[in-house]
Write a protein that holds these residues in place. Structure first.
Motif, PDB file in Angstrom:
ATOM      1  N   ALA A   3       1.390 -85.075  17.510  1.00  0.00           N
ATOM      2  CA  ALA A   3       0.698 -85.029  16.224  1.00  0.00           C
ATOM      3  C   ALA A   3       0.094 -83.654  15.976  1.00  0.00           C
ATOM      4  O   ALA A   3      -0.067 -83.239  14.834  1.00  0.00           O
ATOM      5  CB  ALA A   3      -0.396 -86.096  16.181  1.00  0.00           C
ATOM      6  N   GLU A   4      -0.232 -82.903  17.042  1.00  0.00           N
ATOM      7  CA  GLU A   4      -0.775 -81.559  16.886  1.00  0.00           C
ATOM      8  C   GLU A   4       0.318 -80.542  16.587  1.00  0.00           C
ATOM      9  O   GLU A   4       0.091 -79.570  15.878  1.00  0.00           O
ATOM     10  CB  GLU A   4      -1.511 -81.141  18.157  1.00  0.00           C
ATOM     11  CG  GLU A   4      -2.736 -81.970  18.462  1.00  0.00           C
ATOM     12  CD  GLU A   4      -3.338 -81.604  19.812  1.00  0.00           C
ATOM     13  OE1 GLU A   4      -2.904 -80.611  20.418  1.00  0.00           O
ATOM     14  OE2 GLU A   4      -4.240 -82.321  20.251  1.00  0.00           O
ATOM     15  N   VAL A   5       1.500 -80.736  17.151  1.00  0.00           N
ATOM     16  CA  VAL A   5       2.588 -79.774  17.000  1.00  0.00           C
ATOM     17  C   VAL A   5       3.238 -79.883  15.628  1.00  0.00           C
ATOM     18  O   VAL A   5       3.579 -78.875  15.017  1.00  0.00           O
ATOM     19  CB  VAL A   5       3.643 -79.970  18.116  1.00  0.00           C
ATOM     20  CG1 VAL A   5       4.838 -79.068  17.892  1.00  0.00           C
ATOM     21  CG2 VAL A   5       3.011 -79.709  19.466  1.00  0.00           C
ATOM     22  N   GLU A   6       3.370 -81.090  15.110  1.00  0.00           N
ATOM     23  CA  GLU A   6       4.079 -81.290  13.846  1.00  0.00           C
ATOM     24  C   GLU A   6       3.495 -80.491  12.684  1.00  0.00           C
ATOM     25  O   GLU A   6       4.246 -79.804  11.990  1.00  0.00           O
ATOM     26  CB  GLU A   6       4.132 -82.780  13.497  1.00  0.00           C
ATOM     27  CG  GLU A   6       4.993 -83.058  12.282  1.00  0.00           C
ATOM     28  CD  GLU A   6       5.185 -84.555  12.062  1.00  0.00           C
ATOM     29  OE1 GLU A   6       5.849 -84.890  11.078  1.00  0.00           O
ATOM     30  OE2 GLU A   6       4.674 -85.358  12.859  1.00  0.00           O
ATOM     31  N   PRO A   7       2.164 -80.494  12.437  1.00  0.00           N
ATOM     32  CA  PRO A   7       1.642 -79.679  11.337  1.00  0.00           C
ATOM     33  C   PRO A   7       1.836 -78.182  11.568  1.00  0.00           C
ATOM     34  O   PRO A   7       2.093 -77.436  10.631  1.00  0.00           O
ATOM     35  CB  PRO A   7       0.155 -80.016  11.296  1.00  0.00           C
ATOM     36  CG  PRO A   7       0.003 -81.280  12.045  1.00  0.00           C
ATOM     37  CD  PRO A   7       1.134 -81.330  13.027  1.00  0.00           C
ATOM     38  N   ALA A   8       1.759 -77.746  12.825  1.00  0.00           N
ATOM     39  CA  ALA A   8       1.936 -76.322  13.114  1.00  0.00           C
ATOM     40  C   ALA A   8       3.363 -75.883  12.841  1.00  0.00           C
ATOM     41  O   ALA A   8       3.605 -74.850  12.218  1.00  0.00           O
ATOM     42  CB  ALA A   8       1.556 -76.032  14.566  1.00  0.00           C
ATOM     43  N   VAL A   9       4.325 -76.665  13.284  1.00  0.00           N
ATOM     44  CA  VAL A   9       5.727 -76.324  13.061  1.00  0.00           C
ATOM     45  C   VAL A   9       6.083 -76.468  11.581  1.00  0.00           C
ATOM     46  O   VAL A   9       6.787 -75.638  11.014  1.00  0.00           O
ATOM     47  CB  VAL A   9       6.649 -77.196  13.941  1.00  0.00           C
ATOM     48  CG1 VAL A   9       8.105 -76.983  13.604  1.00  0.00           C
ATOM     49  CG2 VAL A   9       6.386 -76.901  15.409  1.00  0.00           C
ATOM     50  N   GLY A  10       5.553 -77.483  10.943  1.00  0.00           N
ATOM     51  CA  GLY A  10       5.838 -77.697   9.528  1.00  0.00           C
ATOM     52  C   GLY A  10       5.236 -76.638   8.622  1.00  0.00           C
ATOM     53  O   GLY A  10       5.762 -76.356   7.552  1.00  0.00           O
ATOM     54  N   GLY A  11       4.140 -76.025   9.035  1.00  0.00           N
ATOM     55  CA  GLY A  11       3.484 -75.014   8.214  1.00  0.00           C
ATOM     56  C   GLY A  11       3.982 -73.596   8.428  1.00  0.00           C
ATOM     57  O   GLY A  11       3.416 -72.649   7.880  1.00  0.00           O
ATOM     58  N   LEU A  12       5.036 -73.422   9.202  1.00  0.00           N
ATOM     59  CA  LEU A  12       5.527 -72.077   9.496  1.00  0.00           C
ATOM     60  C   LEU A  12       6.098 -71.375   8.265  1.00  0.00           C
ATOM     61  O   LEU A  12       6.118 -70.154   8.216  1.00  0.00           O
ATOM     62  CB  LEU A  12       6.558 -72.118  10.619  1.00  0.00           C
ATOM     63  CG  LEU A  12       5.987 -72.464  11.982  1.00  0.00           C
ATOM     64  CD1 LEU A  12       7.102 -72.602  13.003  1.00  0.00           C
ATOM     65  CD2 LEU A  12       4.987 -71.426  12.430  1.00  0.00           C
ATOM     66  N   TRP A  13       6.542 -72.122   7.284  1.00  0.00           N
ATOM     67  CA  TRP A  13       7.061 -71.475   6.070  1.00  0.00           C
ATOM     68  C   TRP A  13       5.978 -70.656   5.396  1.00  0.00           C
ATOM     69  O   TRP A  13       6.232 -69.582   4.858  1.00  0.00           O
ATOM     70  CB  TRP A  13       7.633 -72.518   5.098  1.00  0.00           C
ATOM     71  CG  TRP A  13       6.564 -73.413   4.532  1.00  0.00           C
ATOM     72  CD1 TRP A  13       6.124 -74.597   5.034  1.00  0.00           C
ATOM     73  CD2 TRP A  13       5.765 -73.162   3.375  1.00  0.00           C
ATOM     74  NE1 TRP A  13       5.106 -75.097   4.265  1.00  0.00           N
ATOM     75  CE2 TRP A  13       4.866 -74.232   3.230  1.00  0.00           C
ATOM     76  CE3 TRP A  13       5.720 -72.135   2.437  1.00  0.00           C
ATOM     77  CZ2 TRP A  13       3.937 -74.308   2.191  1.00  0.00           C
ATOM     78  CZ3 TRP A  13       4.796 -72.218   1.405  1.00  0.00           C
ATOM     79  CH2 TRP A  13       3.921 -73.302   1.292  1.00  0.00           C
ATOM     80  N   ALA A  14       4.726 -71.140   5.448  1.00  0.00           N
ATOM     81  CA  ALA A  14       3.623 -70.412   4.832  1.00  0.00           C
ATOM     82  C   ALA A  14       3.346 -69.117   5.585  1.00  0.00           C
ATOM     83  O   ALA A  14       3.068 -68.079   4.974  1.00  0.00           O
ATOM     84  CB  ALA A  14       2.371 -71.283   4.796  1.00  0.00           C
ATOM     85  N   VAL A  15       3.445 -69.158   6.904  1.00  0.00           N
ATOM     86  CA  VAL A  15       3.228 -67.955   7.709  1.00  0.00           C
ATOM     87  C   VAL A  15       4.281 -66.912   7.371  1.00  0.00           C
ATOM     88  O   VAL A  15       3.969 -65.729   7.186  1.00  0.00           O
ATOM     89  CB  VAL A  15       3.253 -68.300   9.214  1.00  0.00           C
ATOM     90  CG1 VAL A  15       3.219 -67.049  10.066  1.00  0.00           C
ATOM     91  CG2 VAL A  15       2.107 -69.219   9.562  1.00  0.00           C
ATOM     92  N   TRP A  74      11.391 -78.785  19.564  1.00  0.00           N
ATOM     93  CA  TRP A  74      10.530 -79.847  19.056  1.00  0.00           C
ATOM     94  C   TRP A  74      11.344 -80.907  18.309  1.00  0.00           C
ATOM     95  O   TRP A  74      11.140 -82.104  18.488  1.00  0.00           O
ATOM     96  CB  TRP A  74       9.458 -79.269  18.138  1.00  0.00           C
ATOM     97  CG  TRP A  74       8.575 -80.318  17.568  1.00  0.00           C
ATOM     98  CD1 TRP A  74       7.580 -80.998  18.201  1.00  0.00           C
ATOM     99  CD2 TRP A  74       8.618 -80.842  16.246  1.00  0.00           C
ATOM    100  NE1 TRP A  74       6.993 -81.899  17.362  1.00  0.00           N
ATOM    101  CE2 TRP A  74       7.620 -81.829  16.148  1.00  0.00           C
ATOM    102  CE3 TRP A  74       9.401 -80.580  15.131  1.00  0.00           C
ATOM    103  CZ2 TRP A  74       7.387 -82.539  14.984  1.00  0.00           C
ATOM    104  CZ3 TRP A  74       9.169 -81.280  13.974  1.00  0.00           C
ATOM    105  CH2 TRP A  74       8.170 -82.253  13.918  1.00  0.00           C
ATOM    106  N   SER A  75      12.286 -80.461  17.473  1.00  0.00           N
ATOM    107  CA  SER A  75      13.039 -81.420  16.661  1.00  0.00           C
ATOM    108  C   SER A  75      13.999 -82.264  17.491  1.00  0.00           C
ATOM    109  O   SER A  75      14.268 -83.409  17.154  1.00  0.00           O
ATOM    110  CB  SER A  75      13.800 -80.701  15.549  1.00  0.00           C
ATOM    111  OG  SER A  75      14.792 -79.863  16.098  1.00  0.00           O
ATOM    112  N   THR A  76      14.524 -81.714  18.566  1.00  0.00           N
ATOM    113  CA  THR A  76      15.461 -82.471  19.402  1.00  0.00           C
ATOM    114  C   THR A  76      14.779 -83.131  20.593  1.00  0.00           C
ATOM    115  O   THR A  76      15.432 -83.846  21.345  1.00  0.00           O
ATOM    116  CB  THR A  76      16.569 -81.553  19.937  1.00  0.00           C
ATOM    117  OG1 THR A  76      15.978 -80.530  20.743  1.00  0.00           O
ATOM    118  CG2 THR A  76      17.389 -80.948  18.817  1.00  0.00           C
TER     119      THR A  76
END
Length: 142
Positions: A3-15, A74-76
């Motif tokens: 649950a901690e990794v998903e928002p970080a990986v999902g928000g990489l487009w903003a970075v 993460w995705s696999t």
């Protein structure tokens, strides 16, 4: 942990978007200063331009490559994804130091002999911070 990794990986487009925008703004402001002051003002312009190019190269080669590896893992669910990745920390602190050096160069506009050592000092500080962070991260993990 997932649950901690998903928002970080999902928000990489903003970075990626903000990093690209900040790189363009730093380059544009440097070109503006170089045009207004003239290129005869010293070596700070060349050193700053080289630093901005290095930030782009490090971001593209080191950061994006590692982020892609982490996203795939993460995705696999092929491997455990670390929450504190040493490669990303190194990339972040090095790029931050280079950009702080660019801001220093653009503000102070040091003479030709002082310009490269000033940038070297900021990169040296980044190396020390990296060494400390990576050492403490690896010690905490073991």
């Amino acid at each position: 942990k997932e649950a901690e990794v998903e928002p970080a990986v999902g928000g990489l487009w903003a970075v990626r978007w903000f990093a690209s925008l900040s790189l363009v703004l730093a380059l544009a402001s440097g070109i503006y200063l170089g045009t207004i002051l003239g290129s005869a003002q010293g070596a700070w312009l060349g050193v700053s331009l080289l630093s901005v190019v290095l930030v782009g190269v490090i971001g593209g080669r080191m950061t994006l490559r590692r982020i892609s590896q982490l996203q795939h893992a993460w995705s696999t669910h092929a491997a455990q994804v670390p929450l504190r990745d040493p490669v990303l920390w190194r990339s972040f602190t090095l790029r931050t130091a280079l950009l702080v050096g660019v801001v220093f160069q653009m503000t102070v506009k040091p003479m030709a002999l002082a310009s490269p050592p000033a940038l070297g000092a900021s990169v040296g500080v980044a190396w020390l911070v990296n060494h400390r962070l990576v050492s403490s991260t690896l010690n905490a993990a073991s």
